[in-house]
Design a protein around this motif. Sequence first.
Motif, PDB file in Angstrom:
ATOM      1  N   LEU A   1       7.222  -0.663   7.039  1.00 22.34           N
ATOM      2  CA  LEU A   1       6.997   0.672   6.484  1.00 22.34           C
ATOM      3  C   LEU A   1       8.272   1.122   5.785  1.00 22.34           C
ATOM      4  CD1 LEU A   1       5.148   3.159   6.335  1.00 22.34           C
ATOM      5  CD2 LEU A   1       6.120   3.896   8.508  1.00 22.34           C
ATOM      6  N   LEU A   2       8.140   1.265   4.455  1.00 21.40           N
ATOM      7  CA  LEU A   2       9.298   1.750   3.694  1.00 21.40           C
ATOM      8  C   LEU A   2       9.088   3.236   3.440  1.00 21.40           C
ATOM      9  CD1 LEU A   2       9.466  -1.095   1.041  1.00 21.40           C
ATOM     10  CD2 LEU A   2      11.092  -0.737   2.884  1.00 21.40           C
ATOM     11  N   ILE A   3      10.111   4.025   3.704  1.00 22.28           N
ATOM     12  CA  ILE A   3       9.969   5.473   3.525  1.00 22.28           C
ATOM     13  C   ILE A   3      11.024   5.931   2.538  1.00 22.28           C
ATOM     14  CG2 ILE A   3       9.953   7.697   4.725  1.00 22.28           C
ATOM     15  CD1 ILE A   3       9.381   6.028   7.299  1.00 22.28           C
ATOM     16  N   ASP A   4      10.642   6.814   1.650  1.00 19.98           N
ATOM     17  CA  ASP A   4      11.559   7.299   0.631  1.00 19.98           C
ATOM     18  C   ASP A   4      12.739   8.022   1.274  1.00 19.98           C
ATOM     19  OD1 ASP A   4      12.405   7.501  -1.889  1.00 19.98           O
ATOM     20  OD2 ASP A   4      11.209   9.302  -2.386  1.00 19.98           O
ATOM     21  N   LYS A   5      13.876   7.820   0.692  1.00 21.15           N
ATOM     22  CA  LYS A   5      15.122   8.464   1.117  1.00 21.15           C
ATOM     23  C   LYS A   5      15.618   7.944   2.475  1.00 21.15           C
ATOM     24  CE  LYS A   5      14.702  12.281  -1.885  1.00 21.15           C
ATOM     25  NZ  LYS A   5      13.253  12.590  -2.054  1.00 21.15           N
ATOM     26  N   ILE A  54       3.551   0.815   2.756  1.00 16.60           N
ATOM     27  CA  ILE A  54       3.426  -0.111   3.879  1.00 16.60           C
ATOM     28  C   ILE A  54       3.131  -1.501   3.316  1.00 16.60           C
ATOM     29  CG2 ILE A  54       0.954   0.194   4.374  1.00 16.60           C
ATOM     30  CD1 ILE A  54       1.965   0.440   7.368  1.00 16.60           C
ATOM     31  N   LEU A  55       3.857  -2.501   3.823  1.00 19.19           N
ATOM     32  CA  LEU A  55       3.709  -3.876   3.346  1.00 19.19           C
ATOM     33  C   LEU A  55       3.204  -4.749   4.491  1.00 19.19           C
ATOM     34  CD1 LEU A  55       6.553  -2.902   1.784  1.00 19.19           C
ATOM     35  CD2 LEU A  55       6.578  -5.321   1.243  1.00 19.19           C
ATOM     36  N   TYR A  56       2.329  -5.627   4.177  1.00 17.35           N
ATOM     37  CA  TYR A  56       1.954  -6.607   5.198  1.00 17.35           C
ATOM     38  C   TYR A  56       1.369  -7.833   4.532  1.00 17.35           C
ATOM     39  CZ  TYR A  56      -2.775  -4.725   4.590  1.00 17.35           C
ATOM     40  OH  TYR A  56      -3.962  -4.332   4.080  1.00 17.35           O
ATOM     41  N   ILE A  57       1.276  -8.903   5.267  1.00 16.27           N
ATOM     42  CA  ILE A  57       0.661 -10.110   4.740  1.00 16.27           C
ATOM     43  C   ILE A  57      -0.742 -10.201   5.288  1.00 16.27           C
ATOM     44  CG2 ILE A  57       0.740 -12.635   4.664  1.00 16.27           C
ATOM     45  CD1 ILE A  57       3.775 -12.416   4.841  1.00 16.27           C
ATOM     46  N   ASP A  58      -1.660 -10.288   4.350  1.00 15.10           N
ATOM     47  CA  ASP A  58      -3.056 -10.268   4.730  1.00 15.10           C
ATOM     48  C   ASP A  58      -3.365 -11.461   5.641  1.00 15.10           C
ATOM     49  OD1 ASP A  58      -5.520  -9.243   4.760  1.00 15.10           O
ATOM     50  OD2 ASP A  58      -6.201 -10.255   2.926  1.00 15.10           O
ATOM     51  N   ARG A  67       0.879  -1.198   0.000  1.00 16.82           N
ATOM     52  CA  ARG A  67       0.000   0.000   0.000  1.00 16.82           C
ATOM     53  C   ARG A  67       0.902   1.229   0.000  1.00 16.82           C
ATOM     54  NH1 ARG A  67      -2.666   4.262   0.486  1.00 16.82           N
ATOM     55  NH2 ARG A  67      -4.603   4.488   1.659  1.00 16.82           N
ATOM     56  N   SER A  68       0.834   1.982  -1.124  1.00 15.28           N
ATOM     57  CA  SER A  68       1.668   3.199  -1.198  1.00 15.28           C
ATOM     58  C   SER A  68       0.854   4.400  -0.756  1.00 15.28           C
ATOM     59  CB  SER A  68       2.142   3.408  -2.635  1.00 15.28           C
ATOM     60  OG  SER A  68       2.944   2.325  -3.012  1.00 15.28           O
ATOM     61  N   PHE A  69       1.523   5.349  -0.085  1.00 15.57           N
ATOM     62  CA  PHE A  69       0.849   6.586   0.330  1.00 15.57           C
ATOM     63  C   PHE A  69       1.929   7.624   0.602  1.00 15.57           C
ATOM     64  CE2 PHE A  69       1.828   6.389   4.856  1.00 15.57           C
ATOM     65  CZ  PHE A  69       2.204   5.063   5.001  1.00 15.57           C
ATOM     66  N   ARG A  70       1.487   8.786   1.032  1.00 17.17           N
ATOM     67  CA  ARG A  70       2.468   9.834   1.338  1.00 17.17           C
ATOM     68  C   ARG A  70       2.328  10.232   2.781  1.00 17.17           C
ATOM     69  NH1 ARG A  70       3.680  13.812  -3.396  1.00 17.17           N
ATOM     70  NH2 ARG A  70       3.931  12.307  -5.071  1.00 17.17           N
ATOM     71  N   VAL A 104      14.665  -1.978  10.530  1.00 16.08           N
ATOM     72  CA  VAL A 104      15.327  -3.098   9.850  1.00 16.08           C
ATOM     73  C   VAL A 104      16.169  -2.560   8.714  1.00 16.08           C
ATOM     74  CG1 VAL A 104      13.706  -4.892  10.476  1.00 16.08           C
ATOM     75  CG2 VAL A 104      13.213  -3.469   8.527  1.00 16.08           C
ATOM     76  N   GLN A 105      17.319  -3.226   8.515  1.00 17.13           N
ATOM     77  CA  GLN A 105      18.253  -2.722   7.519  1.00 17.13           C
ATOM     78  C   GLN A 105      18.251  -3.550   6.246  1.00 17.13           C
ATOM     79  OE1 GLN A 105      19.417  -2.135  10.776  1.00 17.13           O
ATOM     80  NE2 GLN A 105      19.526   0.089  10.476  1.00 17.13           N
ATOM     81  N   THR A 106      18.014  -4.820   6.354  1.00 11.66           N
ATOM     82  CA  THR A 106      18.189  -5.669   5.182  1.00 11.66           C
ATOM     83  C   THR A 106      16.858  -6.215   4.707  1.00 11.66           C
ATOM     84  OG1 THR A 106      18.455  -7.652   6.493  1.00 11.66           O
ATOM     85  CG2 THR A 106      20.458  -6.434   5.972  1.00 11.66           C
TER      86      THR A 106
END
Lengths: 530, 394, 77, 362
Positions: free
Chosen positions: A131-135, A67-71, A55-58, A114-116
């Motif tokens: 949660l992946l955040i740009d930059k 944000i990624l998750y397993i349903d 799920r992408s958002f700003r 988390v780094q990897t």
Amino acid sequence: MQFFKQRRKQTNKENVPAMEREHKQPEAVVLSADITQNIQTLQTIYENCCDVVFRSFRIGGEVNATILYIDGLVNVEQLNIAVLPSLMTKQAAEATTLASFLKESLPVSSLTTVQTVAECIEQLSSGSCVLLIDKQPEAVALSIAKWEKRSLEEPTGEGVIRGPREGFTESISTNLSLLRRKLKSPKLKTKAKTFGTYTQTTVVVTYIDGLASETLLEEVEVRLSRIDVDGIFETSYIEELIEDNPYSLFPQVINTERPDVVAANLLEGRVAILQDGTPFALIVPASFYSLLQSSEDYYQRHAISTMIRWLRYLFLLVSLLLPSLYVAVLTFHQEMVPTTLLLTMAASRELIPFPALVEALIMEIVFEALREAGVRLPKQAGAAVSIVGALVIGQAAVQAGIVSAPMIMVVALTGIASFTIPRYAAGIALRMLRFPMILLAGSLGLLGVMLGLLLILIHMATLRSFGVPYLSPMAPMQWEEMKDVLVRVPLWKQNKRPRLTGTKNRTRQAPNQKPDPLEGDDQLSKGGQS
Amino acid sequence: MKRAIICFVVSISCFLLSGCWDRTELNDLALVTGIGIDQKGKEIELTAQLVVPKKLGAGASMGGNNSGSSGGATIVRSGTGKTLADAIAHLQEKLPRRLFWGHVKVIVFGEKAAKAGIRAHMDFLSRNPQTRLRSNVLVSDKTAKSVLELLPPIEQSSAEVLRELSNSQILMNITLKDVLQMLSGETGAAALPMVTLLPIEKEKTPLETIAYIDRTAIFKGDRMIGSIGDKLTRGALWIRNEIEQANITVSLKGAEGKITSTIIRANTKLIPSYKNGRWKMTIDITSRDDVLLNATNLSLYNEKHIHQLEKALAQATIERVNATLKKVQKEMHADIFGFADVIHRKYPKQWNRIKNRWDDIFPEIEVKVKANVVVQRPGMNTTPQGIPEDEVKK
Amino acid sequence: MNTAGVLFGSIVVVVLIFLLELPRFRRAEKKEKTVFLVLLALGMALAVVLIYFPDVPGPTQLVHYIFEPLARVFKLE
Amino acid sequence: MEKGKISALQLAMMMYPAIIATAILLVPAITAHHAKQDMWLSPIWAAFTGAITVWIAIRLHEYYPKQTAIEYSAQIAGKWFGNIIGFVFLFFYLHASGIIVREYGEFIIGNFFIRTPLLFIMGSMILVCAFAVRGGVEVVARLSEVAVPVVIVVIALFVIMLIPDMEIKNMFPIFEHGILPSLKGAIIPQSWFSECFLIAFLLPYVANQQDGKKYALFSVVAICLTLVMVNFTVLFVLGNITARFVYPVMSAVRYISIADFLEHLEAFVMAIWVAGAFLKIAVFYYVLVLSTAQWLRLTDYRLIVFPIGFLILLFGNWAAPNVMELSHFLGTSTPFYLNTVQTVIPLLLLLGAKWRHRGKKA
């Protein structure tokens, strides 16, 4: 410690030339600062996985984030109501640093950075949102896991009349919490490990610091570290991979689904192994007598428990020997039976076409089949087939003149006897052993039975479970330990822990706790009440 | 894996190899409950009483529709031969099932066989690993076969009847072991219970009569030399300290009717003594009795009467013992009382000198019988029942 | 039992012992291997001798020969 | 070579069946033959040999605490002569094991399995023993701990159940012909007691060495008491015909009858006795295998267990052509044979050891 002299050679694994097992290389990649690249990497990993949600958002309408998750593993409700709104609001962008912002404004208790990629996958599998955040060259894992699980139930395999009724479930965290609620001391240690290339199953080794001996712990560690399989679904997998004699019929590890049993054994200095996904915990080391003890022995009055134990030992022999004794006496030692009884038996056997040996084998096999069918059949049909079915078939067989009536009795008694053994694994081992015993009885009579019994004893005398002789404390004899084998002494006499497992801290409780109202300062019994 | 296969193959072949040898199905056995041994001219006839389970089963499991044929569960088969083993071999030829001796209850000797000597038979019976040392041994006044053939109305087999009778301890109860001990003992004599057939009642088949123990056969060496009746047998039991149940009836001086008392506990001591080259034996009997029946008008609450009664009882016992001694010691010269063993135990040195002449010495031994009877309880009645109060002699 | 059967049986026993101990045999030292094989061969040879000459005097007779005079002194019969 | 450790109690538990198992069968008849009604006294005389043998073994053990008889005989008598003594022991234990197995087989066949081949009965027992021996001294010791209490309970039951049939007068007159018959009757049992020398091979593996002496003597006393009890029972029940039975104890067991129900327990008693015989054979077998390995200086004894088992089977077959000759052998030259190897040779060894250690100790 000389017990562990047969430590397995570690060479096995190295000999295998770099097996074609899937390498973890792609996942070892470190997350980059570029969010699209990260998403791409993860999407290739999770190709054809419809239950993984991206799920992408700003954040605050400015910073790109996904944000990624397993349903099904994640509490979506919390995500929708608490996490996403607070991320999407304006203030988010105004925060000084991202880290401080997340800490301050995300209503989630546990946050991990988390780094990897590998860590990302691990977090996702265990039910966190990533949660992946740009930059940002790192991601944040929010643990808001929630999945369907069974509620606490009474363990069906080990029922008690008096005693706690809760059993372990399939969830390791629930199980650990159950254990922690019984042993509130920080000395209860729980060490987690992961096994299974694909299943990534969590296995927890628990023990009480200061009670379990280091050698035992070390041995457990060593044996566990040798495990390298692709999947684990039940603690029996672990059991098979760590037990001392893999060919033996006898269980060398106790398995239980009762937290109180695990807790009590931990207090005796044993080590328990719990696994995610199964309610069964393993306890090591086990001795043969520990398999014959039920937790209820300690909850009932001691004299009664003692008698029930003797009954159990008697029926243990019955379940192993009765059919073979019947065959031996009927085909070799007819003089042993009192005349009248022998005549009755002879009369009932007069029209039976089979020799006693064949008759016994047929009926025992039929009984085992009925038992197995009773377990496997759908619940609705199961009850009809169980014991009632056996009785009906038996009655018909007797009337048809295929089987003699005493034989039916022998088989039924044997079957029932084997269920008096509290641990199913031990009971079934003895039930299986009675087949070779019947054959021996049919070929050498009581001599054959005795030789068979000796062979079984020899095997048991050779067995060890994690360094503890299987027949202890009977052989090698430790008279002091017989207080919990021959009898079950009252609680106020069990001042010492068992010698073989509880060597580190022998004292269990304060001495002289025998209740004695006349001696003590009990006000009521002194007649001091007015 | 390979080893597992090898182990499996070996164990299976062991099992198959051993299929025959000592295994016998119950269905292939002929269960012998009693053995009869008769002398037929020079040959031995062995009679075996066999149980037929088929007939039993009809009564037991099928609901009693033909269970009326009581006692028909046994049959009798005989074989003859030069020795007992020979006879068994012949008997086996006639039977489809293998004879099984593990349940032999009684061993009956016909009178002729007993007179011809039983040692060889005894050797065979104790040598065989199947027969029981506890089987009862009896002698029949006719043939052994005629006893075993009977179909008793109450018990399953006539062998069972004889065993129960023996165990009831009213007369002699002798097992195979006892016979062996007597035959190889110092006395050189033995006593065995003897069976008599009751005359056939009217309207009954010959097989429906009963046999009972009422005599005792006296053996010298291994041959029977005669027999004594039940009264004398009691006397012998007194001396042998084997009396378990006995009623003694006496009449008292100065009173009509009789009094019967029953023995609760009795003990006999044999005390040998040796003086001036002559052997003497004192038989010291003590017994404790209860009154069973009082047909006199004497009140037994009077101590005088009790003393009188005790004396009379003692006298009766002594008479009985003396009668036995007269017959057995003086006429038959058979030491069935174990005098030899007593002397051997008390005077081992002298015994070694007289051992070989024992047959001559035994009839000459002077025997003195002492009896001491104590009446303990009068039963449930105080004074005699059924007579007016004033007729009771206080 | 017939001699051929017993002979066959003893060969089977020897072969079985060998097969059963094969894994241990492979690992054993040379000396142990030798002893193992020599003992088996001894057993087989003795078996053959006993099958064809069952009455060959054995250790019992030897011992009896040595010690019987003593028994006679003590009149043990 | 043997890494296992046993306790002193286990040592006693191993010794007990190693002597009782066959002594209880054959000895009462032989004793009764010589001692008649004084037969109950003979085991007490006989126990002295047991005590002496134990004493010798323990003294030797004190000189060489870490070694078995095979090892220290080489030390005492020199390499060449010591090896000969070692070989005598080996041969003796091989022969003795063979005889014991034969006694076992003959008893089983004579009483219960008349048509079963002797080789099969003996072979099956040796096979079972071989598995125990491969497990090492610890396994044999543990098995004794499990089985010996059962054996003792069954012997006690056998005595108790015969009480109604006992006649105490059978034991009189005591000392009819003086003390000599009972001494003569003790010659055979005392040779059985000399088998106590087995402990010389087991003592080095006892963990609590200090208690070894105590428990070994305790075991001798227990054996003596058991034999006295058994002899009393047999005498009281069978009386003057005791000597006429090959196995008087078994004949007495046949006589048991309680309430018409507990009858003919001999097959049951046989089964328990088999456990005792198993222990006896296993202990002898173990000592034989261990000594062979030590004599040949092998590093592991497990490999030679089965080949030696095969040899024992052959020796059992070779021991005697029939029961009569076996009994004759056991009744005449055996005592001197057993005593020579198990009492006299150790005594000489002890003297040798004393001589070697002269002046070393204060």
